[in-house]
Design an enzyme around this catalytic site. Structure first.
Site, mmCIF file in Angstrom:
data_model
loop_
_atom_site.group_PDB
_atom_site.id
_atom_site.type_symbol
_atom_site.label_atom_id
_atom_site.label_comp_id
_atom_site.label_asym_id
_atom_site.label_seq_id
_atom_site.Cartn_x
_atom_site.Cartn_y
_atom_site.Cartn_z
ATOM 1 N N ASN A 117 0.600 -0.871 0.254
ATOM 2 C CA ASN A 117 -0.816 0.088 -0.081
ATOM 3 C C ASN A 117 1.356 1.400 0.204
ATOM 4 O OD1 ASN A 117 -2.593 1.552 0.733
ATOM 5 N ND2 ASN A 117 -0.845 2.171 2.222
ATOM 6 N N SER A 169 -6.277 1.649 -7.139
ATOM 7 C CA SER A 169 -7.472 3.121 -7.275
ATOM 8 C C SER A 169 -8.140 2.780 -8.465
ATOM 9 C CB SER A 169 -6.588 4.377 -7.331
ATOM 10 O OG SER A 169 -7.402 5.490 -7.900
ATOM 11 N N TYR A 183 -0.376 7.989 -12.933
ATOM 12 C CA TYR A 183 -1.122 7.347 -11.732
ATOM 13 C C TYR A 183 -2.176 6.319 -11.731
ATOM 14 C CZ TYR A 183 -3.634 6.873 -7.137
ATOM 15 O OH TYR A 183 -3.863 7.534 -6.372
ATOM 16 N N ALA A 185 -2.456 4.961 -15.210
ATOM 17 C CA ALA A 185 -1.867 3.608 -16.064
ATOM 18 C C ALA A 185 -0.930 3.320 -14.352
ATOM 19 C CB ALA A 185 -0.787 4.077 -16.791
ATOM 20 N N LYS A 187 -1.872 2.642 -11.763
ATOM 21 C CA LYS A 187 -2.550 1.918 -10.730
ATOM 22 C C LYS A 187 -3.287 0.508 -11.493
ATOM 23 C CE LYS A 187 -2.038 3.436 -6.694
ATOM 24 N NZ LYS A 187 -1.373 3.021 -5.311
#
Length: 287
Positions: A117, A169, A183, A185, A187
């Site tokens: 995480n 996400s 971000y 791409a 995730k």
């Protein structure tokens, strides 16, 4: 659990872990277990709730002060039946991640659960983001999950068991209102990393799944997102985000943590290679 939660009030009956020992005796690594500010970030909540459910947790973050606050919350909650040890680590560094896994084995004898995480977004599409920003987003949001899997899978394969939960996400599966292409791409890559790894290692007794949080009220809202997207107006950003959620309220990091708890537990023994979306119905909407 105690401490002041961040975000809109939730319906009654959702604020406390069950304390039923669903991870009793399991050794877990939780990365990103600190938080950028007060309240319930995903990793902080996961470390606290896992301990309350009986896990022995290596709580990992590169920020010692943030880790100390997480440890305070564990103590405030009475620690549950589990145990939490802090471990400072930059999870973009492969050798540091190797050491993290070794530290878990040295402390607890094994690694039963990994919750990867770590992440954070930068605004901008391809024309706005420079190459360095693109690369940094992939290092933070995707490489960290890859490195954790790379070093924990040999341990789990030797044990013939393990559960990996990667945190992605909703930006990785939908356009969520902001052009944060790197971000999104990265995730999306986390989701597919989990799927492929799940199939490859199913025969080794290793399950791999992804939690996909939506627009939660975590400390990132105050620390970073309001400045990026609402001119620093926290209340306006909260209004914008909540308006997208059919359930009518925003969750926080504890909702992500409970989803990770289920996927890490033996209750999910027949679940691998899939995603659990935690978004109040946002991505099911057409508008």
């Amino acid at each position: 659990m105690t401490g002041r939660p961040t975000g809109t009030a939730q319906p009654s009956g959702t604020a406390q872990p069950s304390g039923t020992g669903r991870l009793s005796g399991k050794a877990a690594i939780v990365t990103g277990a600190g938080s950028v500010g007060p309240g319930w970030g995903n990793g902080r909540a996961t470390a606290v709730i896992f301990a309350a459910e009986g896990a022995r947790v290596l709580a990992v973050d590169k920020d010692a002060e943030a880790l100390a606050r997480t440890m305070d919350l564990v103590r405030d909650a009475g620690g549950g039946a589990g145990e939490v040890l802090p471990h400072e680590c930059d999870v973009t560094d492969g050798e540091a991640v190797r050491g993290m896994v070794e530290a878990c084995r040295a402390s607890f004898g094994r690694v039963d659960v990994l919750v990867s995480n770590v992440g954070g977004s930068r605004p901008g599409g391809p024309a706005e983001l420079d190459e360095d920003a693109w690369d940094a987003q992939f290092d933070l949001n995707l490489k960290t999950a890859y490195l954790a899997c790379r070093h924990v899978i040999p341990v789990m394969r030797e044990q013939r068991s393990g559960a990996i939960v990667n945190v992605a996400s909703t930006s990785g599966i939908r356009y969520t209102g902001s052009p944060q292409v790197a971000y999104a791409a990265a995730k999306a890559g986390v989701v597919q990393l989990s799927r492929v790894t799940a199939v490859q290692h199913a025969a080794d007794g290793i399950r791999v799944n992804t939690v996909v949080p939506g627009q939660l009220h975590t400390p990132l809202v105050e620390a970073r997102l309001a400045r990026q997207r609402a001119g620093g107006d926290v209340e306006e950003l909260l209004r914008q985000r909540q308006s997208r959620i059919p359930l009518g309220f925003m969750g926080d990091g504890r909702d992500t943590a409970r989803a990770a708890l289920f996927l890490a537990s033996d209750e999910a023994r027949f679940i691998t290679g899939t995603e659990l979306v935690v978004d109040g119905g946002m991505t099911a909407r057409c508008d």
